[in-house]
Structures are given as structure tokens and as C-alpha cells.
Design an enzyme around this catalytic site. Structure first.
Site, PDB file in Angstrom:
ATOM      1  N   LYS A  15       0.850  -1.338   0.095  1.00 52.98           N
ATOM      2  CA  LYS A  15      -0.037  -0.073   0.011  1.00 52.98           C
ATOM      3  C   LYS A  15       0.801   1.267   0.036  1.00 52.98           C
ATOM      4  O   LYS A  15       0.465   2.090  -0.698  1.00 52.98           O
ATOM      5  CB  LYS A  15      -0.928   0.049   1.214  1.00 52.98           C
ATOM      6  CG  LYS A  15      -1.807  -1.130   1.452  1.00 52.98           C
ATOM      7  CD  LYS A  15      -2.542  -0.979   2.600  1.00 52.98           C
ATOM      8  CE  LYS A  15      -1.960  -0.889   4.044  1.00 52.98           C
ATOM      9  NZ  LYS A  15      -1.335  -2.306   4.488  1.00 52.98           N
ATOM     10  N   ARG A  87      -9.494   1.557   8.729  1.00 52.91           N
ATOM     11  CA  ARG A  87      -9.137   0.205   8.879  1.00 52.91           C
ATOM     12  C   ARG A  87     -10.217  -0.718   9.546  1.00 52.91           C
ATOM     13  O   ARG A  87     -10.186  -1.691   9.797  1.00 52.91           O
ATOM     14  CB  ARG A  87      -7.849  -0.067   9.530  1.00 52.91           C
ATOM     15  CG  ARG A  87      -6.451  -0.503   8.774  1.00 52.91           C
ATOM     16  CD  ARG A  87      -5.613  -0.334   9.684  1.00 52.91           C
ATOM     17  NE  ARG A  87      -4.290  -1.224   9.322  1.00 52.91           N
ATOM     18  CZ  ARG A  87      -3.168  -0.502   8.950  1.00 52.91           C
ATOM     19  NH1 ARG A  87      -3.177   0.655   8.651  1.00 52.91           N
ATOM     20  NH2 ARG A  87      -2.349  -1.314   8.644  1.00 52.91           N
ATOM     21  N   ARG A 126      11.094  -7.538   5.458  1.00 51.79           N
ATOM     22  CA  ARG A 126      10.958  -6.282   5.420  1.00 51.79           C
ATOM     23  C   ARG A 126      12.140  -5.373   6.223  1.00 51.79           C
ATOM     24  O   ARG A 126      12.047  -5.743   7.583  1.00 51.79           O
ATOM     25  CB  ARG A 126       9.532  -5.579   5.747  1.00 51.79           C
ATOM     26  CG  ARG A 126       9.395  -4.419   5.482  1.00 51.79           C
ATOM     27  CD  ARG A 126       7.588  -4.200   5.135  1.00 51.79           C
ATOM     28  NE  ARG A 126       7.084  -3.984   6.541  1.00 51.79           N
ATOM     29  CZ  ARG A 126       5.668  -3.730   6.352  1.00 51.79           C
ATOM     30  NH1 ARG A 126       5.130  -3.354   5.284  1.00 51.79           N
ATOM     31  NH2 ARG A 126       5.025  -3.711   7.536  1.00 51.79           N
ATOM     32  N   ARG A 159      10.666  -3.063  11.520  1.00 45.81           N
ATOM     33  CA  ARG A 159       9.840  -2.385  12.387  1.00 45.81           C
ATOM     34  C   ARG A 159       9.570  -3.290  13.757  1.00 45.81           C
ATOM     35  O   ARG A 159       9.477  -4.403  13.593  1.00 45.81           O
ATOM     36  CB  ARG A 159       8.662  -2.129  11.400  1.00 45.81           C
ATOM     37  CG  ARG A 159       8.591  -0.853  10.891  1.00 45.81           C
ATOM     38  CD  ARG A 159       7.619  -0.632   9.984  1.00 45.81           C
ATOM     39  NE  ARG A 159       6.149  -1.098  10.478  1.00 45.81           N
ATOM     40  CZ  ARG A 159       5.011  -1.042   9.795  1.00 45.81           C
ATOM     41  NH1 ARG A 159       4.948  -0.354   8.299  1.00 45.81           N
ATOM     42  NH2 ARG A 159       3.947  -1.376  10.027  1.00 45.81           N
ATOM     43  N   ARG A 170      -1.683  -8.883  13.679  1.00 46.93           N
ATOM     44  CA  ARG A 170      -2.095  -8.182  12.461  1.00 46.93           C
ATOM     45  C   ARG A 170      -3.040  -8.750  11.539  1.00 46.93           C
ATOM     46  O   ARG A 170      -4.027  -8.074  11.135  1.00 46.93           O
ATOM     47  CB  ARG A 170      -0.654  -7.393  12.027  1.00 46.93           C
ATOM     48  CG  ARG A 170      -0.263  -6.592  12.916  1.00 46.93           C
ATOM     49  CD  ARG A 170       1.266  -6.298  12.607  1.00 46.93           C
ATOM     50  NE  ARG A 170       1.146  -5.145  11.391  1.00 46.93           N
ATOM     51  CZ  ARG A 170       2.373  -4.795  10.845  1.00 46.93           C
ATOM     52  NH1 ARG A 170       3.434  -5.344  10.955  1.00 46.93           N
ATOM     53  NH2 ARG A 170       2.249  -3.959   9.486  1.00 46.93           N
TER      54      ARG A 170
HETATM   55  P1  AMP Z   1       1.148   0.365   8.546  1.00 46.40           P
HETATM   56  O1  AMP Z   1       2.096   1.335   8.633  1.00 46.40           O
HETATM   57  O2  AMP Z   1       0.129   1.020   7.917  1.00 46.40           O
HETATM   58  O3  AMP Z   1       1.340  -0.943   8.550  1.00 46.40           O
HETATM   59  O4  AMP Z   1       0.329   0.404   9.944  1.00 46.40           O
HETATM   60  C1  AMP Z   1       1.363   0.084  11.220  1.00 46.40           C
HETATM   61  C2  AMP Z   1       0.420  -0.237  12.380  1.00 46.40           C
HETATM   62  O5  AMP Z   1      -0.413   0.938  12.699  1.00 46.40           O
HETATM   63  C3  AMP Z   1      -0.952  -1.162  12.194  1.00 46.40           C
HETATM   64  O6  AMP Z   1      -0.443  -2.585  12.224  1.00 46.40           O
HETATM   65  C4  AMP Z   1      -2.020  -0.755  13.130  1.00 46.40           C
HETATM   66  O7  AMP Z   1      -1.463  -1.565  14.439  1.00 46.40           O
HETATM   67  C5  AMP Z   1      -1.714   0.440  13.091  1.00 46.40           C
HETATM   68  N1  AMP Z   1      -2.710   1.511  12.235  1.00 46.40           N
HETATM   69  C6  AMP Z   1      -2.286   2.153  11.196  1.00 46.40           C
HETATM   70  N2  AMP Z   1      -3.388   2.554  10.651  1.00 46.40           N
HETATM   71  C7  AMP Z   1      -4.371   2.608  11.468  1.00 46.40           C
HETATM   72  C8  AMP Z   1      -5.784   2.696  11.518  1.00 46.40           C
HETATM   73  N3  AMP Z   1      -6.105   3.451  10.498  1.00 46.40           N
HETATM   74  N4  AMP Z   1      -6.461   2.218  12.675  1.00 46.40           N
HETATM   75  C9  AMP Z   1      -5.988   1.642  13.409  1.00 46.40           C
HETATM   76  N5  AMP Z   1      -4.835   1.104  13.695  1.00 46.40           N
HETATM   77  C10 AMP Z   1      -3.907   1.860  12.699  1.00 46.40           C
END
Ligand code: AMP
Length: 215
Positions: A15, A87, A126, A159, A170
Site C-alpha cells: 500500500k 481500517r 521487510r 519495524r 495483525r
Molecule cells: P502500517 O504502517 O499501515 O502497517 O500501520 C502500522 C500499524 O499501525 C498497524 O499494524 C496498526 O496497528 C496501526 N494502524 C495504522 N493505521 C491504523 C488505523 N487506521 N486504525 C487503527 N490502527 C492503525
């Protein structure tokens, strides 16, 4: 051309990569709620600290955190690409109200589809640059955590939520909470599902061609 776009998909479905490529190509501002909250965490704000207690274990942070940062960011933007938001169904519904108030409806929602097995394989390889945020895959880019970042020579690291344990949470949170978001947008006629297994460049071509078309 499509101007207001959401990218949904499981972890490591690309994404962020596609959002930056599309953003740079079409000149559309893009952001991700995960990245915004990681920046808040690095700055030591209460929003960031609260979010981190959830994300490091692989749990979604509460809706109000995502909605606060998105509302500030979207504010008066005519065009945007959002990655990883909404989400949950309640985020999607609150987001719709936010956009309705501004008379700026979404043009399209792309669902980047990838099997759980492939998600695991990609996520565990990653590496993210701690300085510039660039994301690499150890297999695809043939690098390890000891290599300097090819872009800025910064330090590469996994990460904190890219671990086997966090990954289980996740993935199950994705299936339980984010799949209903895809159904919601499908019912509104906005969802387009893209199989991302062919890889970054093929996926970009498909998205590029679709973005160029009228909403
Ligand atoms: P990402 O960088 O998109 O992989 O997001 C990292 C983590 O942040 C995710 O695994 C979630 O735990 C949290 N996260 C990101 N976006 C959201 C959202 N819109 N709502 C809730 N948790 C989020």
C-alpha cells in the site's frame, strides 16, 4: 482522473509503495495513518505514545487516534491518497461523514489482495530505513539489516511490529476488522480489487491505468 483515493490491503501488500508511486506520478498528496502515528511517537506526543502501546503488539490503535490525525491532514485538501485508513467500519463511516461535510466524496477504493502465506513471507523480510523511511525487502533487494540504506546510507532495521507474534495479531485484526471495510465500499460501488502477487511494477501499471480514467 481519480483524485480522492483509498488503498486497503493486508500488511505488506505494498500500500505504502504504491501510494508513494501514484502520489509522485499524479502529484497527489499521500499519507498513511501508521506513518503519521510513528512520526507522532518519534516526536514523543501523547497521541504517538498511546498508539505505540497498541501497534507494537500488532493491534490496531483506537479509532479516535486515526480519525484525529486524518481529519487534520485531509482538512481542505481537494486531492489525496490514503494508505491504511480506514481500517475499521466505524472509521469508514466517520470518514464518509467527514468527506460529506466537505462535499468531497471518494472516487475509488483499491483493495490490494494478497494471500496470508505471501503476507508472512514479505513481512518477515521487510527492512525500513530509520533515517529516510524507505522500505526494502531483503530478498527482493538483496540486502540485509547490516547494509546501509541504498537511498541515504541510513541504518536499516525491522519495524518493531514486523515480528512473528505481532504478525499473527495483525493478520487476524485485518480479517476481522478491515474485511468489513472492503465489503462496505463494495456495497457503495467504490471497491476495485487488485491481485498484487504479480509484483510492484505490474501492480503500479494497473493502478496507473485505472487512476487515469474518470471517476
Ligand atoms: P502500517 O504502517 O499501515 O502497517 O500501520 C502500522 C500499524 O499501525 C498497524 O499494524 C496498526 O496497528 C496501526 N494502524 C495504522 N493505521 C491504523 C488505523 N487506521 N486504525 C487503527 N490502527 C492503525
Amino acid at each position: 482522473m481519480k483524485q480522492r483515493v483509498v488503498l486497503l490491503g493486508p500488511p505488506a501488500s505494498g500500500k505504502g509503495t504504491q501510494a508513494s508511486l501514484l502520489g509522485a506520478t499524479f502529484g497527489i498528496p499521500h499519507t498513511s495513518t501508521g506513518e503519521m502515528l510513528r512520526r507522532e511517537r518519534a516526536a514523543g506526543t501523547s497521541l504517538g505514545i498511546e498508539a505505540d502501546t497498541y501497534t507494537r503488539q500488532g493491534f490496531l490503535f483506537p479509532d479516535h487516534l486515526a480519525l484525529t490525525v486524518v481529519e487534520q491532514w485531509v482538512d481542505d485538501r481537494e486531492r489525496f491518497l490514503l494508505d491504511g485508513f480506514p481500517r475499521t467500519l466505524s472509521q469508514a463511516q466517520a470518514f464518509d461523514r467527514m468527506l460529506l461535510d466537505r462535499a468531497r466524496p471518494l472516487d475509488v477504493v483499491y483493495l490490494l489482495a494478497l494471500s496470508d502465506a505471501e503476507v508472512r513471507r514479505r513481512m518477515l523480510g521487510r527492512l525500513t530505513c530509520e533515517s529516510c523511511g524507505a522500505v526494502y525487502n531483503s530478498e527482493f533487494h538483496k540486502i540485509t539489516a547490516d547494509s546501509p540504506c541504498p537511498k541515504c546510507t541510513g541504518h536499516l532495521a525491522r519495524r518493531s511490529d514486523d515480528t512473528e507474534e505481532a504478525l499473527d495479531h495483525r493478520l487476524s485484526q485485518y480479517h476481522e476488522l478491515t474485511t468489513p471495510v472492503a465489503t462496505y465500499y463494495r456495497d457503495l460501488g467504490l471497491l476495485k480489487t487488485i491481485d498484487v502477487s504479480p509484483g510492484r511494477d505490474e501492480v503500479f501499471k494497473t493502478l496507473y491505468a485505472d487512476m487515469r480514467e474518470a471517476a
